[in-house]
Design an enzyme around this catalytic site. Sequence first.
Site, mmCIF file in Angstrom:
data_model
loop_
_atom_site.group_PDB
_atom_site.id
_atom_site.type_symbol
_atom_site.label_atom_id
_atom_site.label_comp_id
_atom_site.label_asym_id
_atom_site.label_seq_id
_atom_site.Cartn_x
_atom_site.Cartn_y
_atom_site.Cartn_z
ATOM 1 C CG ASP A 62 72.070 13.179 65.853
ATOM 2 O OD1 ASP A 62 73.274 13.150 65.526
ATOM 3 O OD2 ASP A 62 71.185 13.671 65.133
ATOM 4 C CG ASN A 89 82.291 3.375 64.001
ATOM 5 O OD1 ASN A 89 82.972 2.898 63.095
ATOM 6 N ND2 ASN A 89 80.964 3.193 64.048
ATOM 7 C CE1 TYR A 154 82.503 8.961 54.947
ATOM 8 C CE2 TYR A 154 84.342 8.600 53.442
ATOM 9 C CZ TYR A 154 83.566 8.188 54.523
ATOM 10 O OH TYR A 154 83.876 7.017 55.181
ATOM 11 C CB ILE A 187 85.318 -1.784 55.541
ATOM 12 C CG1 ILE A 187 86.709 -1.171 55.805
ATOM 13 C CG2 ILE A 187 84.998 -2.888 56.542
ATOM 14 C CD1 ILE A 187 87.889 -2.091 55.677
HETATM 15 P P1 NAP Z 1 77.420 1.971 58.569
HETATM 16 O O1 NAP Z 1 77.281 0.501 58.423
HETATM 17 O O2 NAP Z 1 76.569 2.867 57.763
HETATM 18 O O3 NAP Z 1 77.292 2.337 60.123
HETATM 19 C C1 NAP Z 1 77.398 3.661 60.561
HETATM 20 C C2 NAP Z 1 76.853 3.747 61.961
HETATM 21 O O4 NAP Z 1 76.998 5.109 62.419
HETATM 22 C C3 NAP Z 1 75.364 3.412 62.038
HETATM 23 O O5 NAP Z 1 75.125 2.611 63.150
HETATM 24 C C4 NAP Z 1 74.714 4.796 62.196
HETATM 25 O O6 NAP Z 1 73.504 4.791 62.914
HETATM 26 C C5 NAP Z 1 75.777 5.515 62.993
HETATM 27 N N1 NAP Z 1 75.605 6.969 62.940
HETATM 28 C C6 NAP Z 1 75.579 7.753 61.822
HETATM 29 N N2 NAP Z 1 75.371 9.030 62.177
HETATM 30 C C7 NAP Z 1 75.232 9.050 63.525
HETATM 31 C C8 NAP Z 1 74.998 10.069 64.474
HETATM 32 N N3 NAP Z 1 74.823 11.340 64.093
HETATM 33 N N4 NAP Z 1 74.930 9.743 65.786
HETATM 34 C C9 NAP Z 1 75.105 8.456 66.178
HETATM 35 N N5 NAP Z 1 75.321 7.452 65.330
HETATM 36 C C10 NAP Z 1 75.387 7.739 64.012
HETATM 37 O O7 NAP Z 1 78.928 2.418 58.220
HETATM 38 P P2 NAP Z 1 80.344 1.705 58.473
HETATM 39 O O8 NAP Z 1 80.850 1.277 57.157
HETATM 40 O O9 NAP Z 1 80.269 0.745 59.609
HETATM 41 O O10 NAP Z 1 81.198 2.994 58.890
HETATM 42 C C11 NAP Z 1 81.699 3.218 60.201
HETATM 43 C C12 NAP Z 1 82.759 4.326 60.128
HETATM 44 O O11 NAP Z 1 83.825 3.881 59.267
HETATM 45 C C13 NAP Z 1 82.233 5.620 59.495
HETATM 46 O O12 NAP Z 1 82.817 6.723 60.155
HETATM 47 C C14 NAP Z 1 82.729 5.547 58.067
HETATM 48 O O13 NAP Z 1 82.869 6.810 57.496
HETATM 49 C C15 NAP Z 1 84.068 4.869 58.285
HETATM 50 N N6 NAP Z 1 84.597 4.225 57.080
HETATM 51 C C16 NAP Z 1 83.939 3.205 56.464
HETATM 52 C C17 NAP Z 1 84.482 2.616 55.332
HETATM 53 C C18 NAP Z 1 83.816 1.502 54.606
HETATM 54 O O14 NAP Z 1 84.334 1.105 53.540
HETATM 55 N N7 NAP Z 1 82.732 0.929 55.103
HETATM 56 C C19 NAP Z 1 85.694 3.097 54.814
HETATM 57 C C20 NAP Z 1 86.355 4.137 55.461
HETATM 58 C C21 NAP Z 1 85.796 4.697 56.601
HETATM 59 P P3 NAP Z 1 72.048 4.951 62.169
HETATM 60 O O15 NAP Z 1 71.591 3.552 62.011
HETATM 61 O O16 NAP Z 1 71.207 5.713 63.098
HETATM 62 O O17 NAP Z 1 72.305 5.664 60.879
#
Ligand code: NAP
Length: 246
Positions: A62, A89, A154, A187
């Site tokens: 974590d 990430n 956020y 995304i």
């Molecule tokens: P996602 O599908 O929710 O995946 C997030 C991942 O991060 C999950 O595998 C989660 O694991 C892991 N995670 C969260 N907290 C954690 C912690 N404390 N320690 C280790 N792992 C942790 O989200 P995503 O869309 O792929 O987002 C990835 C990154 O891109 C994030 O930083 C997000 O803010 C950024 N982002 C996303 C978007 C978008 O539109 N999707 C836009 C801008 C930025 P668990 O399964 O354990 O929760």
Amino acid sequence: MESRKVALITGAGRGIGRTIAIELSKNRYDVAINYRSNEEEALEVKAICEKNGANAEIIKADVSKFEECEKLFKEVKEKFSKIDLLVNNAGITKDNLIIRMTPEDFQDVIDANLNSVFYCMKLASRLMMKQRSGKIISISSVVGLHGNPGQTNYSASKAGIIGMTKTLAKELASRNITVNAIAPGFIETSMTQKLSEDIVNTMLSNIPLGKFGKPEDIADTVVFLSSEKANYITGQVISVDGGMSI
Ligand code: NAP
């Protein structure tokens, strides 16, 4: 031929992190796949990366907790003996208008999205400074640049990443370490799946390219920034958002 490099990707079990690990594994990187809760997902990513010819290991941690980050980096060092690339990430959302946002919801998002990046940057810097080389890429957001109603926590975390990126780029430049951020727009992942249809439609109308991004759009940018072709780029925030931030 050049030797393989080593990348640590946080939160790489699904979504953008998963795709980053897979694309890096096709591009001369061995990968340390960090995950927090779902081992099965992480094992699936490992199997795909291995099929692509990479050494891949899953490491549970974590990253919002410093002690767990210390263990994570210790394990990376033991298993791969070096680290060439850190991709910050992992991230979460806990959206609400400020009058309804609890201090706990604010703190949780700062811990997961911002403190985690500080911890991992700190631990990676120590190793990379000794190596006199390395790259750090953090996933910020369009929201960190422009704000978004309902995302005080956020947007603060994602803006904080940009400040740290610029500062660390200056601190580490003399050691041949580059530090950059990517600011994705909307995304398609599980993070955006939970948004209401209204919000999704409003967002779409603000994207000049008229479509949402895919995890590959972010992973391809990471692959570029992690390559030698990006050696002269540091302290930058690259928007990958279909023009949303214009
Ligand atoms: P996602 O599908 O929710 O995946 C997030 C991942 O991060 C999950 O595998 C989660 O694991 C892991 N995670 C969260 N907290 C954690 C912690 N404390 N320690 C280790 N792992 C942790 O989200 P995503 O869309 O792929 O987002 C990835 C990154 O891109 C994030 O930083 C997000 O803010 C950024 N982002 C996303 C978007 C978008 O539109 N999707 C836009 C801008 C930025 P668990 O399964 O354990 O929760």
